[in-house]
Enzyme design. Structure first.
Site, short mmCIF file in Angstrom:
data_model
loop_
_atom_site.label_atom_id
_atom_site.label_comp_id
_atom_site.label_asym_id
_atom_site.label_seq_id
_atom_site.Cartn_x
_atom_site.Cartn_y
_atom_site.Cartn_z
N LYS A 45 0.79 -1.24 0.00
CA LYS A 45 0.00 0.00 0.00
C LYS A 45 0.82 1.29 0.00
O LYS A 45 0.29 2.37 0.28
CB LYS A 45 -1.02 0.04 1.15
CG LYS A 45 -1.85 -1.20 1.33
CD LYS A 45 -2.27 -1.85 0.04
CE LYS A 45 -3.31 -1.06 -0.73
NZ LYS A 45 -3.50 -1.72 -2.08
N HIS A 107 7.09 -7.32 -2.34
CA HIS A 107 6.79 -6.70 -1.04
C HIS A 107 7.70 -7.29 0.04
O HIS A 107 7.47 -7.06 1.23
CB HIS A 107 5.33 -6.96 -0.65
CG HIS A 107 4.33 -6.13 -1.39
ND1 HIS A 107 4.53 -4.80 -1.71
CD2 HIS A 107 3.09 -6.43 -1.86
CE1 HIS A 107 3.46 -4.34 -2.34
NE2 HIS A 107 2.58 -5.30 -2.45
N SER A 137 -4.81 2.47 4.38
CA SER A 137 -4.94 1.91 3.04
C SER A 137 -4.98 0.38 3.10
O SER A 137 -5.77 -0.27 2.40
CB SER A 137 -3.77 2.40 2.18
OG SER A 137 -3.89 1.92 0.87
#
Ligand code: A3P
Length: 298
Positions: A45, A107, A137
Site C-alpha cells: 500500500k 513486497h 490503506s
C-alpha cells in the site's frame, strides 16, 4: 470469490506471511536475476502500482503504446513472490517476459530478497509511505481483497499493524531494514509516497537519473499526466478492476490517493497511543516520514 479464499497469517522466518506469498518459496529464492532487472520494492500500500506505472512508461511507453492499453500492470510488472491458485505465479510470468529491462515487483522485507539480485547488482527502487496512511490503506485493501486475512474491526486491525502482524510483517522493520540496506548498497533509490504526491515531476527526474534515462520534457509531462490519480483510477490496465479476488463494491483499489486520510480513521486516543509506540520503534533520526503535506504550497 467467497471469504473461504482468505488466507491465514503465520510466522515465516520471523515475518508474518500468508501461503500465497510463501508457497513458491524455493523457486523465488532460486530466481535468477539479470543485471538490468529493476526491482520495485515496497511495503504493501505504499504506491507500488503508481511507481510501477511510472517505470513502465519510462522504459516502454514510447516504443509500445499498445503495451499500456492492452496489458495489465500486474502482467507488465510481475509480482515475484505471488502464488495464488488459478493464476500464473510471479516466477512463471517473469520467465515469459520478453521485454528488457524486466520490471519486478516485490513486497519482501529486505532479508527475503533472492540473492541473485544482490549478486547481479540490480537497480532497486524502494517506495515508502508514512505508517498512518499505510495502515488505513491496508485496512481497506484487506476488506476488499478476498485473498487477504480477514481484517476485522479497524481498532483491532490498527493494533495488529502495531504488532507487525500483517502480511509481509512489520511496517517498522520493513522501512528500517531497507533504509539500512541503502547505506551499503548504492544501487538502491529510496523514495517516499508523500514526495511523489507533493511533486511528481521532481521525483520523476530523480527516477530518470537513477535508471539512466533522459526523456524529452514533453514525454515527461505526458507521463505525469498519465499517472495522475484520476487517470490511473479510470485506467482498466492500472486500476486492478480485472482481479477476481477484489470486491470493488467494498472498496476500490485506487481508493483515495491522499496524504493524511488517516485523520478520518484514527481517534484522538488511537493517535496518541500510536505516536508513543512509533517513537519507541522508529529510533533512527535519519529516516523521517511526513504524515501531512502542505498542498497549498504545491
Ligand atoms: P489509498 O488506499 O490510500 O488510496 P499499492 O499500489 O502499493 O497497493 O498502493 C495503493 C495505494 O496507492 C492506494 O492508496 C492507492 O489509491 C494509491 N495510489 C495508486 N496510484 C496512485 C496515484 N497515481 N496517485 C496517488 N496515489 C495512488
Amino acid at each position: 470469490m467467497d471469504s473461504s479464499f482468505r488466507a491465514e497469517l503465520f510466522d515465516f522466518h520471523g515475518v508474518s506471511m500468508t501461503r500465497y506469498f510463501t508457497d513458491n518459496w524455493d523457486n523465488v529464492q532460486n530466481f535468477q536475476a539479470r543485471p538490468d532487472d529493476i526491482l520495485i520494492a515496497t511495503y504493501p500500500k505504499a504506491g507500488t502500482t503508481w511507481v510501477s506505472c511510472i517505470l513502465d512508461l519510462l522504459h516502454f511507453g514510447q516504443t509500445s503504446s499498445e503495451r499500456q492499453t492492452s496489458i495489465s500492470i500486474y502482467d507488465r510488472v510481475p509480482f515475484l513472490e505471488m502464488s495464488v491458485p488459478s493464476v500464473p505465479k510471479g516466477t512463471e510470468l517473469l520467465d515469459k517476459l520478453v521485454t528488457s529491462p524486466r520490471l519486478i515487483k516485490t513486497h519482501f522485507p529486505v532479508q527475503f530478497v533472492p540473492k541473485s539480485f544482490w549478486e547481479q547488482n540490480c537497480r532497486i527502487v524502494y517506495l515508502a509511505r508514512n505508517a498512518k496512511d499505510s495502515v488505513v490503506s491496508y485496512f481497506h485493501f484487506d476488506r476488499m481483497n478476498m485473498a487477504e486475512p480477514e481484517p476485522g474491526k479497524w481498532s483491532s486491525f490498527l493494533q495488529r499493524f502495531m504488532q507487525g502482524k500483517m502480511v509481509f510483517g512489520s511496517w517498522y522493520d520493513h522501512v528500517n531494514g531497507w533504509w539500512k540496506k541503502k547505506q551499503t548498497y548504492s544501487k538502491l533509490h529510496y523514495m517516499f509516497y508523500e514526495d511523489l504526491i507533493e511533486d511528481t515531476g521532481r521525483e520523476l527526474e530523480k527516477i530518470c537519473s537513477f535508471v539512466g534515462l533522459s526523456p524529452s520534457d514533453e514525454y515527461k509531462k505526458s507521463i505525469i499526466d498519465t499517472v495522475q490519480f484520476d487517470n490511473m483510477k479510470n485506467n482498466k490496465m492500472a486500476n486492478h478492476s480485472t482481479i477476481s479476488v477484489m470486491d470493488f463494491k467494498i472498496s476500490h483499489f485506487m481508493r483515495k490517493g491522499k496524504v493524511g486520510d488517516w485523520k478520518n480513521h484514527f481517534t484522538v486516543n488511537q493517535n496518541e497511543h500510536f505516536d508513543e509506540d512509533y517513537k519507541r520503534k522508529m529510533t533512527d533520526p535519519t529516516l523521517e516520514f511526513r504524515t501531512e503535506i502542505d498542498i497549498s504550497a504545491i
